[in-house]
Design a protein around this motif. Structure first.
Motif, short mmCIF file in Angstrom:
data_model
loop_
_atom_site.label_atom_id
_atom_site.label_comp_id
_atom_site.label_asym_id
_atom_site.label_seq_id
_atom_site.Cartn_x
_atom_site.Cartn_y
_atom_site.Cartn_z
N ILE A 96 0.84 -1.20 0.00
CA ILE A 96 0.00 0.00 0.00
C ILE A 96 0.87 1.25 0.00
O ILE A 96 0.59 2.22 -0.71
CB ILE A 96 -0.94 -0.02 1.22
N ASP A 97 1.93 1.23 0.79
CA ASP A 97 2.85 2.37 0.83
C ASP A 97 3.45 2.63 -0.55
O ASP A 97 3.61 3.78 -0.96
CB ASP A 97 3.98 2.10 1.83
N GLU A 100 1.03 4.49 -2.75
CA GLU A 100 0.96 5.90 -2.38
C GLU A 100 2.18 6.65 -2.93
O GLU A 100 2.04 7.79 -3.42
CB GLU A 100 0.88 6.04 -0.87
N GLU A 101 3.34 6.02 -2.86
CA GLU A 101 4.55 6.66 -3.38
C GLU A 101 4.43 6.87 -4.90
O GLU A 101 4.81 7.91 -5.42
CB GLU A 101 5.77 5.81 -3.05
N CYS A 103 1.67 7.13 -6.57
CA CYS A 103 0.64 8.14 -6.81
C CYS A 103 1.24 9.55 -6.68
O CYS A 103 0.97 10.43 -7.50
CB CYS A 103 -0.50 7.95 -5.80
N ASP A 104 2.08 9.74 -5.67
CA ASP A 104 2.75 11.03 -5.50
C ASP A 104 3.74 11.29 -6.63
O ASP A 104 3.86 12.43 -7.11
CB ASP A 104 3.49 11.06 -4.16
N THR A 168 -7.98 -1.76 1.59
CA THR A 168 -7.20 -0.52 1.50
C THR A 168 -6.38 -0.49 0.22
O THR A 168 -6.24 0.55 -0.43
CB THR A 168 -6.29 -0.37 2.72
N TYR A 169 -5.81 -1.64 -0.15
CA TYR A 169 -5.03 -1.72 -1.39
C TYR A 169 -5.89 -1.30 -2.58
O TYR A 169 -5.43 -0.52 -3.44
CB TYR A 169 -4.52 -3.15 -1.59
N ARG A 172 -6.32 2.55 -2.66
CA ARG A 172 -5.13 3.27 -3.12
C ARG A 172 -4.87 3.02 -4.60
O ARG A 172 -4.41 3.91 -5.32
CB ARG A 172 -3.90 2.87 -2.31
N ASP A 175 -6.95 5.29 -6.74
CA ASP A 175 -6.36 6.63 -6.75
C ASP A 175 -5.18 6.69 -7.73
O ASP A 175 -5.04 7.64 -8.51
CB ASP A 175 -5.88 7.02 -5.36
N LEU A 176 -4.33 5.66 -7.67
CA LEU A 176 -3.18 5.63 -8.57
C LEU A 176 -3.62 5.53 -10.03
O LEU A 176 -3.05 6.19 -10.90
CB LEU A 176 -2.28 4.45 -8.22
#
Length: 211
Positions: A96-97, A100-101, A103-104, A168-169, A172, A175-176
């Protein structure tokens, strides 16, 4: 290593299937619905890649994501057990982290949004939008499964709850995928929503009358 010796088994002809702990459940079970929608998401991602034209970095990310989606499906098909005989395949926070990375990373290169985005752009970008919406559906179904089956372990076969990290995965990932859609469309490729109060209706065609 998975060894598939025969594709058809006839075991599902009565409308039932088995979870990964060998519990027999109806094919309408919400856990089955959830990992079925994950399979749809993965298939749509494959089609987006097959269209061609995606940035190399996006294709690289999708190569890992498409494998991880199998992990998510396996997780949702395995009810939580307090002391499983064998360690089950579970989604971990590190995956998951990473989403998020990424996505940023993609978001840092995208222009600010002035409105919501309509699905569109290139064929590959449009297909990523399809994958994004199916992923959102998979998340909703997984949450319904969690409401029905809970999130607590159980020693009874088929009775354990749903791993929240798997859900949660999916959140995220959707979003990605949104950022991937924008990246694939290019800096000028966003198709922005124009609210009804701001857009002009199409002109009426003049009717032709025969003389």
């Amino acid at each position: 290593m998975v060894n598939l010796t025969r594709i058809y088994t006839r075991t599902g002809d009565a409308g039932n299937t088995r979870l990964s702990d060998n519990a027999e459940v109806p094919k309408t079970d919400l856990r089955v619905e959830a990992y079925g929608a994950i399979d749809e998401t993965n298939s749509n991602l494959a089609l987006a890649v097959a269209h061609g034209g995606l940035p190399e970095r996006v294709v690289e990310m999708l190569a890992l994501i498409r494998n991880e989606l199998f992990d998510v499906g396996a997780d949702l098909s395995t009810p939580l057990h307090p002391s499983p005989q064998y360690p089950p395949l579970r989604v971990e926070q590190s995956s998951i982290d990473r989403l998020e990375e990424w996505c940023d990373e993609l978001g840092a290169e995208l222009p600010s949004l002035r409105s919501f985005i309509l699905p569109g752009g290139s064929p590959a970008a449009a297909q990523l939008h399809v994958a994004r919406t199916v992923c959102r559906r998979a998340e909703r179904v997984a949450w319904r499964a969690a409401q029905v089956h809970g999130t607590e372990p159980s020693a009874e076969r088929g009775e354990g709850g749903v791993n929240l990290l798997a859900i949660t995965y999916l959140n995220r990932l959707s979003d990605l995928l949104f950022n991937m859609c924008r990246t694939a469309a290019g800096p000028e490729g966003d198709v922005l929503w124009v609210p009804g109060t701001d857009r002009q209706p199409p002109e009426k065609r003049r009717s032709r009358t025969k003389k």
